[in-house]
Scaffold this motif. Structure first.
Motif, PDB file in Angstrom:
ATOM      1  N   THR A   1      76.394  13.796 -39.598  1.00 33.93           N
ATOM      2  CA  THR A   1      75.247  13.594 -40.486  1.00 33.93           C
ATOM      3  C   THR A   1      75.019  12.105 -40.716  1.00 33.93           C
ATOM      4  OG1 THR A   1      75.587  15.722 -41.576  1.00 33.93           O
ATOM      5  CG2 THR A   1      74.309  14.076 -42.787  1.00 33.93           C
TER       6      THR A   1
ATOM      7  N   SER B   1      75.836   9.615 -38.760  1.00 36.80           N
ATOM      8  CA  SER B   1      75.303   8.978 -37.553  1.00 36.80           C
ATOM      9  C   SER B   1      73.850   9.393 -37.308  1.00 36.80           C
ATOM     10  CB  SER B   1      76.187   9.263 -36.335  1.00 36.80           C
ATOM     11  OG  SER B   1      76.171  10.624 -35.994  1.00 36.80           O
ATOM     12  N   ASP B   2      73.487  10.618 -37.667  1.00 37.96           N
ATOM     13  CA  ASP B   2      72.084  11.040 -37.563  1.00 37.96           C
ATOM     14  C   ASP B   2      71.197  10.208 -38.487  1.00 37.96           C
ATOM     15  OD1 ASP B   2      72.676  13.054 -35.723  1.00 37.96           O
ATOM     16  OD2 ASP B   2      72.654  14.658 -37.225  1.00 37.96           O
TER      17      ASP B   2
ATOM     18  N   ASP C   1      68.231   7.599 -37.407  1.00 36.26           N
ATOM     19  CA  ASP C   1      66.882   7.707 -37.958  1.00 36.26           C
ATOM     20  C   ASP C   1      66.466   6.391 -38.610  1.00 36.26           C
ATOM     21  OD1 ASP C   1      64.439   8.685 -38.885  1.00 36.26           O
ATOM     22  OD2 ASP C   1      65.329   9.777 -40.559  1.00 36.26           O
TER      23      ASP C   1
ATOM     24  N   LYS D   1      72.318   7.910 -29.258  1.00 31.72           N
ATOM     25  CA  LYS D   1      73.427   8.441 -30.049  1.00 31.72           C
ATOM     26  C   LYS D   1      74.197   9.447 -29.224  1.00 31.72           C
ATOM     27  CE  LYS D   1      73.945  11.307 -34.187  1.00 31.72           C
ATOM     28  NZ  LYS D   1      74.700  12.317 -33.506  1.00 31.72           N
TER      29      LYS D   1
ATOM     30  N   GLU E   1      78.062  11.994 -29.511  1.00 27.49           N
ATOM     31  CA  GLU E   1      79.119  12.453 -30.406  1.00 27.49           C
ATOM     32  C   GLU E   1      80.206  13.163 -29.623  1.00 27.49           C
ATOM     33  OE1 GLU E   1      76.870  16.355 -32.103  1.00 27.49           O
ATOM     34  OE2 GLU E   1      76.105  14.399 -32.696  1.00 27.49           O
TER      35      GLU E   1
ATOM     36  N   SER F   1      81.271   9.518 -33.411  1.00 26.19           N
ATOM     37  CA  SER F   1      79.880   9.449 -32.987  1.00 26.19           C
ATOM     38  C   SER F   1      79.522   7.992 -32.736  1.00 26.19           C
ATOM     39  CB  SER F   1      78.976  10.052 -34.061  1.00 26.19           C
ATOM     40  OG  SER F   1      77.637  10.067 -33.618  1.00 26.19           O
TER      41      SER F   1
ATOM     42  N   ARG G   1      66.816  13.620 -44.227  1.00 23.05           N
ATOM     43  CA  ARG G   1      67.906  14.442 -43.670  1.00 23.05           C
ATOM     44  C   ARG G   1      68.524  15.388 -44.691  1.00 23.05           C
ATOM     45  NH1 ARG G   1      71.073  17.325 -41.245  1.00 23.05           N
ATOM     46  NH2 ARG G   1      72.525  16.688 -39.638  1.00 23.05           N
TER      47      ARG G   1
END
Length: 164
Positions: free
Chosen positions: A19, A21-22, A26, A37, A39, A52, A137
């Protein structure tokens, strides 16, 4: 070609490594960078090693951070510092989990966002951009809690690493 920034997150399953890294991916995309990206999941979804890689810059060709080339290593679990250390370049910056004061968070589930706050102290991305990515997110009911965690991480890193 301009420099690509390499960031690796390490931790255990269930800590929110992916999460985080997401959200980072973004935020840098919202800031106008090309981002890639990848993982790696450990032996189990909960409790196993997870890492990640996030790479961003004007142009990024590969999602994987080569060994010894991470500019930043963000580790959410102390036992994961040593296994992830080889990815960090010699002058890279390790952001260990103890950068966040243990009693500082209202909810331990927001620790990953606090660590993003710590990382944000080093990156030239506007705070509003980070918060937009976090809000996109995570559920609206968690925004205030995570905004506070992000601010704590940012403040803690600035103090720990003597950043302005």
């Amino acid at each position: 070609m301009a420099k690509v920034t390499n960031i690796v997150f390490g931790g255990l399953g269930g800590q929110g490594v992916l999460t985080a890294s997401d959200i980072l991916a973004d935020a840098v995309a919202r800031a106008g960078f090309d981002v890639k990206k990848s993982e790696l999941h450990g032996m189990s979804q909960r409790g196993g090693s997870v890492s990640s890689d996030v790479r961003y810059g004007p142009t990024v060709l590969s999602p994987m951070v080569p060994v010894g080339e991470a500019d930043y290593l963000v580790v959410l679990e102390a036992t994961q510092v040593e296994p992830n250390q080889p990815v960090l370049r010699p002058d890279g910056i390790l952001i260990p989990p103890d950068v966040i004061p243990p009693d500082g968070l209202k909810n331990k589930k927001s620790f990953n966002v606090a660590m993003l706050g710590a990382l944000s102290a080093f990156l030239d991305i506007p705070e509003a951009t980070w918060l937009d990515a976090i809000h996109a997110r995570l559920a609206a009911k968690l925004h205030r809690l995570n905004d506070e965690a992000f601010a704590l991480g940012r403040k803690s890193a600035r103090a720990r690493f003597n950043l302005s």
